[in-house]
Design a protein around this motif. Structure first.
Motif, PDB file in Angstrom:
ATOM      1  N   ARG A   1       0.831  -1.205   0.000  1.00 20.35           N
ATOM      2  CA  ARG A   1       0.000   0.000   0.000  1.00 20.35           C
ATOM      3  C   ARG A   1       0.864   1.253   0.000  1.00 20.35           C
ATOM      4  NH1 ARG A   1      -3.200  -3.136   3.454  1.00 20.35           N
ATOM      5  NH2 ARG A   1      -2.122  -2.336   5.285  1.00 20.35           N
ATOM      6  N   GLU A   2       1.882   1.257   0.848  1.00 21.16           N
ATOM      7  CA  GLU A   2       2.765   2.419   0.950  1.00 21.16           C
ATOM      8  C   GLU A   2       3.514   2.633  -0.366  1.00 21.16           C
ATOM      9  OE1 GLU A   2       6.188   4.765   1.378  1.00 21.16           O
ATOM     10  OE2 GLU A   2       6.401   2.599   1.289  1.00 21.16           O
ATOM     11  N   LEU A   3       4.029   1.580  -0.954  1.00 17.81           N
ATOM     12  CA  LEU A   3       4.761   1.704  -2.211  1.00 17.81           C
ATOM     13  C   LEU A   3       3.829   2.100  -3.344  1.00 17.81           C
ATOM     14  CD1 LEU A   3       7.464   1.491  -3.618  1.00 17.81           C
ATOM     15  CD2 LEU A   3       6.995  -0.925  -4.018  1.00 17.81           C
ATOM     16  N   SER A   4       2.627   1.590  -3.338  1.00 17.04           N
ATOM     17  CA  SER A   4       1.649   1.932  -4.357  1.00 17.04           C
ATOM     18  C   SER A   4       1.339   3.424  -4.342  1.00 17.04           C
ATOM     19  CB  SER A   4       0.364   1.123  -4.126  1.00 17.04           C
ATOM     20  OG  SER A   4      -0.634   1.514  -5.033  1.00 17.04           O
ATOM     21  N   HIS A   5       1.372   4.032  -3.164  1.00 17.12           N
ATOM     22  CA  HIS A   5       1.076   5.461  -3.045  1.00 17.12           C
ATOM     23  C   HIS A   5       2.306   6.345  -3.238  1.00 17.12           C
ATOM     24  CE1 HIS A   5      -2.506   3.685  -1.335  1.00 17.12           C
ATOM     25  NE2 HIS A   5      -3.104   4.849  -1.443  1.00 17.12           N
ATOM     26  N   SER A   6       3.486   5.824  -2.988  1.00 23.66           N
ATOM     27  CA  SER A   6       4.678   6.673  -3.020  1.00 23.66           C
ATOM     28  C   SER A   6       5.619   6.357  -4.177  1.00 23.66           C
ATOM     29  CB  SER A   6       5.440   6.535  -1.702  1.00 23.66           C
ATOM     30  OG  SER A   6       5.991   5.241  -1.580  1.00 23.66           O
ATOM     31  N   TRP A   7       5.247   5.447  -5.059  1.00 26.66           N
ATOM     32  CA  TRP A   7       6.188   5.040  -6.097  1.00 26.66           C
ATOM     33  C   TRP A   7       6.574   6.191  -7.015  1.00 26.66           C
ATOM     34  CZ3 TRP A   7       5.489   5.402 -11.304  1.00 26.66           C
ATOM     35  CH2 TRP A   7       4.181   5.580 -11.776  1.00 26.66           C
ATOM     36  N   ARG A   8       5.649   7.104  -7.289  1.00 26.22           N
ATOM     37  CA  ARG A   8       5.978   8.219  -8.187  1.00 26.22           C
ATOM     38  C   ARG A   8       7.083   9.090  -7.591  1.00 26.22           C
ATOM     39  NH1 ARG A   8       0.520   7.594  -9.508  1.00 26.22           N
ATOM     40  NH2 ARG A   8       0.128   7.544 -11.734  1.00 26.22           N
ATOM     41  N   ASP A   9       6.942   9.419  -6.309  1.00 22.38           N
ATOM     42  CA  ASP A   9       7.972  10.237  -5.652  1.00 22.38           C
ATOM     43  C   ASP A   9       9.308   9.509  -5.645  1.00 22.38           C
ATOM     44  OD1 ASP A   9       6.065  12.171  -5.161  1.00 22.38           O
ATOM     45  OD2 ASP A   9       5.610  11.425  -3.142  1.00 22.38           O
ATOM     46  N   ARG A  10       9.271   8.225  -5.333  1.00 21.31           N
ATOM     47  CA  ARG A  10      10.514   7.447  -5.303  1.00 21.31           C
ATOM     48  C   ARG A  10      11.130   7.345  -6.695  1.00 21.31           C
ATOM     49  NH1 ARG A  10       9.627   2.380  -1.167  1.00 21.31           N
ATOM     50  NH2 ARG A  10       9.173   3.615   0.668  1.00 21.31           N
ATOM     51  N   ALA A  11      10.301   7.124  -7.696  1.00 18.69           N
ATOM     52  CA  ALA A  11      10.806   7.026  -9.067  1.00 18.69           C
ATOM     53  C   ALA A  11      11.377   8.371  -9.516  1.00 18.69           C
ATOM     54  CB  ALA A  11       9.695   6.570 -10.014  1.00 18.69           C
ATOM     55  N   GLU A  12      10.701   9.459  -9.159  1.00 18.35           N
ATOM     56  CA  GLU A  12      11.189  10.799  -9.511  1.00 18.35           C
ATOM     57  C   GLU A  12      12.534  11.062  -8.850  1.00 18.35           C
ATOM     58  OE1 GLU A  12      10.847  14.506 -11.436  1.00 18.35           O
ATOM     59  OE2 GLU A  12       9.560  12.753 -11.610  1.00 18.35           O
ATOM     60  N   GLU A  13      12.620  10.723  -7.590  1.00 19.11           N
ATOM     61  CA  GLU A  13      13.886  10.900  -6.866  1.00 19.11           C
ATOM     62  C   GLU A  13      14.990  10.052  -7.508  1.00 19.11           C
ATOM     63  OE1 GLU A  13      15.700   9.635  -2.557  1.00 19.11           O
ATOM     64  OE2 GLU A  13      13.620  10.318  -2.615  1.00 19.11           O
ATOM     65  N   ALA A  14      14.671   8.824  -7.837  1.00 18.76           N
ATOM     66  CA  ALA A  14      15.658   7.946  -8.457  1.00 18.76           C
ATOM     67  C   ALA A  14      16.059   8.467  -9.835  1.00 18.76           C
ATOM     68  CB  ALA A  14      15.115   6.526  -8.560  1.00 18.76           C
ATOM     69  N   ALA A  15      15.086   8.985 -10.579  1.00 20.77           N
ATOM     70  CA  ALA A  15      15.373   9.493 -11.914  1.00 20.77           C
ATOM     71  C   ALA A  15      16.329  10.679 -11.865  1.00 20.77           C
ATOM     72  CB  ALA A  15      14.077   9.884 -12.623  1.00 20.77           C
ATOM     73  N   HIS A  16      16.134  11.546 -10.909  1.00 21.87           N
ATOM     74  CA  HIS A  16      16.969  12.747 -10.828  1.00 21.87           C
ATOM     75  C   HIS A  16      18.236  12.542 -10.008  1.00 21.87           C
ATOM     76  CE1 HIS A  16      14.201  15.154 -13.057  1.00 21.87           C
ATOM     77  NE2 HIS A  16      13.212  14.816 -12.263  1.00 21.87           N
TER      78      HIS A  16
END
Length: 169
Positions: A53-68
């Motif tokens: 549930r937590e990853l499903s809600h926060s994956w965009r932020d984590r992916a954005e952070e990882a991308a940058h």
């Protein structure tokens, strides 16, 4: 012979009594083990659901952070690469290929617009084997580096999930 039978029967009766005496605690211990295993499976399932549930809600932020997270490294890479003499020579070579492609495309369009048969040769795409080799090495090393940093990123959750440590993950 009757005494031997009697002794054997007495011995069987004693052993049965001992077995009955021990089977109660054994059955109780087995029931406790099964209950503990079921509770642990339920706890792990709940922790996994919570993590999902937590990853499903926060994956965009984590992916954005990882991308940058690699932006500075990319800038340093381009600067270092641009300083290499072999890279400058390769860029010059590719620029010549690009100019040729531009001339051929313009000539093909001109002949087509005039209704003339197209005599301009088709584009020839040259494989850049050096780039393929560099890319293979870069991808292999990046995958290894990315995998190891992903391990570190997932480590607290994995520890909490598998080991039952409640550290807020």
């Amino acid at each position: 012979m009757a005494t031997e039978i009697a002794k054997a029967a007495e011995r069987v009766a004693k052993l049965r009594a001992q077995a009955d005496k021990l089977s109660g605690p054994l059955a109780h211990a087995q029931a406790q083990l099964e209950a503990a295993q079921e509770a642990e499976a339920a706890r792990r399932a709940e922790r996994e659901a919570e993590y999902n549930r937590e990853l499903s809600h926060s994956w965009r932020d984590r992916a954005e952070e990882a991308a940058h997270s690699g932006d500075d490294a990319h800038t340093r890479f381009v600067e270092a690469l641009s300083a290499e003499p072999w890279f400058a020579a390769y860029v010059e070579y590719r620029a010549a290929r690009y100019r040729r492609m531009h001339v051929l495309t313009a000539a093909q369009r001109a002949q087509t617009a005039l209704g003339e048969p197209v005599t301009v040769p088709e584009q020839r795409w040259y494989d850049a084997q050096i780039l393929d080799e560099i890319q293979r090495v870069v991808e292999k090393q990046a995958a290894a580096l990315g995998h190891s940093s992903l391990k570190n990123w997932k480590r607290p959750a994995r520890i909490a999930f598998r080991g039952g440590i409640d550290d807020g993950c």
